[in-house]
Design a protein around this motif. Structure first.
Motif, PDB file in Angstrom:
ATOM      1  N   GLU A  54     -37.965  34.541  -3.740  1.00  0.00           N
ATOM      2  CA  GLU A  54     -38.443  33.997  -5.010  1.00  0.00           C
ATOM      3  C   GLU A  54     -38.402  35.041  -6.106  1.00  0.00           C
ATOM      4  N   HIS A  55     -38.584  36.288  -5.732  1.00  0.00           N
ATOM      5  CA  HIS A  55     -38.674  37.344  -6.732  1.00  0.00           C
ATOM      6  C   HIS A  55     -37.359  38.088  -6.915  1.00  0.00           C
ATOM      7  N   GLU A  56     -36.294  37.480  -6.459  1.00  0.00           N
ATOM      8  CA  GLU A  56     -34.977  38.031  -6.746  1.00  0.00           C
ATOM      9  C   GLU A  56     -34.696  37.861  -8.235  1.00  0.00           C
ATOM     10  N   PRO A  57     -34.015  38.874  -8.837  1.00  0.00           N
ATOM     11  CA  PRO A  57     -33.568  40.123  -8.237  1.00  0.00           C
ATOM     12  C   PRO A  57     -34.514  41.296  -8.522  1.00  0.00           C
ATOM     13  N   ASP A  58     -35.701  41.024  -9.033  1.00  0.00           N
ATOM     14  CA  ASP A  58     -36.597  42.112  -9.423  1.00  0.00           C
ATOM     15  C   ASP A  58     -37.237  42.798  -8.221  1.00  0.00           C
ATOM     16  N   LEU A  91     -32.616  42.515   6.408  1.00  0.00           N
ATOM     17  CA  LEU A  91     -32.946  41.345   5.591  1.00  0.00           C
ATOM     18  C   LEU A  91     -33.480  41.727   4.218  1.00  0.00           C
ATOM     19  N   ILE A  92     -34.065  42.897   4.112  1.00  0.00           N
ATOM     20  CA  ILE A  92     -34.571  43.374   2.816  1.00  0.00           C
ATOM     21  C   ILE A  92     -34.185  44.840   2.655  1.00  0.00           C
ATOM     22  N   GLU A  93     -34.371  45.366   1.454  1.00  0.00           N
ATOM     23  CA  GLU A  93     -34.100  46.782   1.248  1.00  0.00           C
ATOM     24  C   GLU A  93     -35.158  47.373   0.337  1.00  0.00           C
ATOM     25  N   ALA A  94     -35.351  48.676   0.463  1.00  0.00           N
ATOM     26  CA  ALA A  94     -36.405  49.363  -0.271  1.00  0.00           C
ATOM     27  C   ALA A  94     -35.811  50.350  -1.257  1.00  0.00           C
ATOM     28  N   GLU A  95     -36.529  50.543  -2.382  1.00  0.00           N
ATOM     29  CA  GLU A  95     -36.110  51.548  -3.354  1.00  0.00           C
ATOM     30  C   GLU A  95     -37.350  52.120  -4.014  1.00  0.00           C
ATOM     31  N   ARG A  96     -37.448  53.433  -3.981  1.00  0.00           N
ATOM     32  CA  ARG A  96     -38.608  54.093  -4.578  1.00  0.00           C
ATOM     33  C   ARG A  96     -38.519  53.991  -6.087  1.00  0.00           C
ATOM     34  N   GLN A  97     -39.675  53.707  -6.704  1.00  0.00           N
ATOM     35  CA  GLN A  97     -39.744  53.672  -8.168  1.00  0.00           C
ATOM     36  C   GLN A  97     -41.049  54.343  -8.551  1.00  0.00           C
ATOM     37  N   SER A  98     -40.957  55.624  -8.786  1.00  0.00           N
ATOM     38  CA  SER A  98     -42.126  56.469  -9.032  1.00  0.00           C
ATOM     39  C   SER A  98     -43.054  56.337  -7.838  1.00  0.00           C
ATOM     40  N   ARG A  99     -44.296  55.927  -8.043  1.00  0.00           N
ATOM     41  CA  ARG A  99     -45.204  55.904  -6.901  1.00  0.00           C
ATOM     42  C   ARG A  99     -44.992  54.686  -6.008  1.00  0.00           C
ATOM     43  N   SER A 100     -44.482  53.626  -6.567  1.00  0.00           N
ATOM     44  CA  SER A 100     -44.309  52.403  -5.773  1.00  0.00           C
ATOM     45  C   SER A 100     -42.974  52.391  -5.034  1.00  0.00           C
ATOM     46  N   ILE A 101     -42.912  51.565  -4.011  1.00  0.00           N
ATOM     47  CA  ILE A 101     -41.641  51.305  -3.340  1.00  0.00           C
ATOM     48  C   ILE A 101     -41.351  49.819  -3.479  1.00  0.00           C
ATOM     49  N   ILE A 102     -40.245  49.532  -4.144  1.00  0.00           N
ATOM     50  CA  ILE A 102     -39.889  48.151  -4.440  1.00  0.00           C
ATOM     51  C   ILE A 102     -39.039  47.588  -3.316  1.00  0.00           C
ATOM     52  N   TYR A 103     -39.414  46.423  -2.850  1.00  0.00           N
ATOM     53  CA  TYR A 103     -38.629  45.750  -1.811  1.00  0.00           C
ATOM     54  C   TYR A 103     -37.907  44.554  -2.412  1.00  0.00           C
ATOM     55  N   ARG A 104     -36.682  44.361  -1.959  1.00  0.00           N
ATOM     56  CA  ARG A 104     -35.878  43.224  -2.430  1.00  0.00           C
ATOM     57  C   ARG A 104     -35.233  42.526  -1.241  1.00  0.00           C
ATOM     58  N   ALA A 105     -35.082  41.220  -1.365  1.00  0.00           N
ATOM     59  CA  ALA A 105     -34.335  40.484  -0.349  1.00  0.00           C
ATOM     60  C   ALA A 105     -32.858  40.803  -0.498  1.00  0.00           C
ATOM     61  N   LYS A 106     -32.167  40.895   0.622  1.00  0.00           N
ATOM     62  CA  LYS A 106     -30.723  41.097   0.580  1.00  0.00           C
ATOM     63  C   LYS A 106     -30.057  39.728   0.758  1.00  0.00           C
ATOM     64  N   LEU A 107     -29.459  39.242  -0.311  1.00  0.00           N
ATOM     65  CA  LEU A 107     -28.858  37.914  -0.259  1.00  0.00           C
ATOM     66  C   LEU A 107     -27.716  37.864   0.750  1.00  0.00           C
ATOM     67  N   ASP A 108     -27.051  38.989   0.897  1.00  0.00           N
ATOM     68  CA  ASP A 108     -25.997  39.067   1.902  1.00  0.00           C
ATOM     69  C   ASP A 108     -26.515  38.703   3.288  1.00  0.00           C
ATOM     70  N   ALA A 109     -27.771  39.061   3.520  1.00  0.00           N
ATOM     71  CA  ALA A 109     -28.351  38.794   4.836  1.00  0.00           C
ATOM     72  C   ALA A 109     -28.367  37.306   5.126  1.00  0.00           C
ATOM     73  N   VAL A 110     -28.760  36.511   4.142  1.00  0.00           N
ATOM     74  CA  VAL A 110     -28.795  35.064   4.340  1.00  0.00           C
ATOM     75  C   VAL A 110     -27.394  34.556   4.614  1.00  0.00           C
ATOM     76  N   ARG A 111     -26.459  35.032   3.840  1.00  0.00           N
ATOM     77  CA  ARG A 111     -25.075  34.585   3.999  1.00  0.00           C
ATOM     78  C   ARG A 111     -24.544  34.968   5.380  1.00  0.00           C
TER      79      ARG A 111
END
Lengths: 123, 123
Positions: free
Chosen positions: A27-31, A61-81
């Motif tokens: 739901e929160h793709e792509p942010d 299924l998801i991937e992580a990326e550090r953004q200052s103190r937080s770590i942002i998680y995103r769904a990998k759409l490729d995974a669904v495909r």
DNA sequence: TCCATGTGTCGAGACTAATCGACATATTAG
DNA sequence: CTAATATGTCGATTAGTCTCGACACATGGA
């Protein structure tokens, strides 16, 4: 897609919290969302959630990326495909005649530009 | 599709033997295979296989039908369609723009009547 | 009826997953 | 440097899963 990877993905999704996390991130793709906010959403302790997020990540299924103190998680759409492709692959291999109706039923779910499409598998 | 049912299906497929059984039954559509022959294929004891088959059945992925002494198991093609639909449903709901490419990549996997289609997710 | 064949069920042991408190690490502000 | 915030890791407990021997049930033939 290897069976081993598919099994990791299936196992990751075979758990209520993780399935909900994955859907939340879709739901929160792509942010994406930071780990803490995901934990709050699911009303789970941060360390439990951290484990779940690690499992989803290992499953690809998801991937992580550090953004200052937080770590942002995103769904990998490729995974669904990829996972979807794995599911229908077997019948595609030798027998498209069986597989075709599966795709046909799925296609109207994502109309290029019309809106009356939620009849089949969308809900 | 309910989350609960999807979790049953994911859990059922998150096990090497059961995933292989499901794929085996997909190959043997629409005839199916008797339980004993499945066990022999997988080199598993009949009672272990019986448990696996029960789990797959409860998950709605396969179905059983008695035929004299044997019990024939068949893959339920609806299950693949339903599970696949569940996977893409979330992005379909609010945002077809994300989901459309997923379907697009999947479609050529099952050509209505051509054969050059194994480029994308088929293998 | 009795036996052989094909499957399912039960129960125990081994293994794996889920949860969460306590602690560790990384980043930023003051 | 110290403190505050955000997240990850470790370890122990609990719960659930996998496997398979032993037994039970169902079907069909002699």
């Amino acid at each position: 897609m290897e069976s081993e990877q598919a099994i990791l993905a299936f196992a990751a999704l075979a758990q209520p919290t993780r399935l909900n996390v994955f859907r939340l991130l879709m739901e929160h793709e792509p942010d994406g969302l930071p780990a803490g906010e995901i934990a709050r959403h699911m009303a789970a302790p941060h360390n439990t959630m951290s484990t779940h997020l690690a499992i989803l990540t290992r499953a690809g299924l998801i991937e992580a990326e550090r953004q200052s103190r937080s770590i942002i998680y995103r769904a990998k759409l490729d995974a669904v495909r990829t996972l979807t492709g794995f599911l229908v692959k077997d019948c595609c291999g030798g027998r498209p005649e069986i597989c075709a109706p599966l795709i046909a039923d799925l296609a109207p779910c994502c109309p290029p530009n019309k809106s009356a499409a939620k009849e089949t598998v969308c809900d």
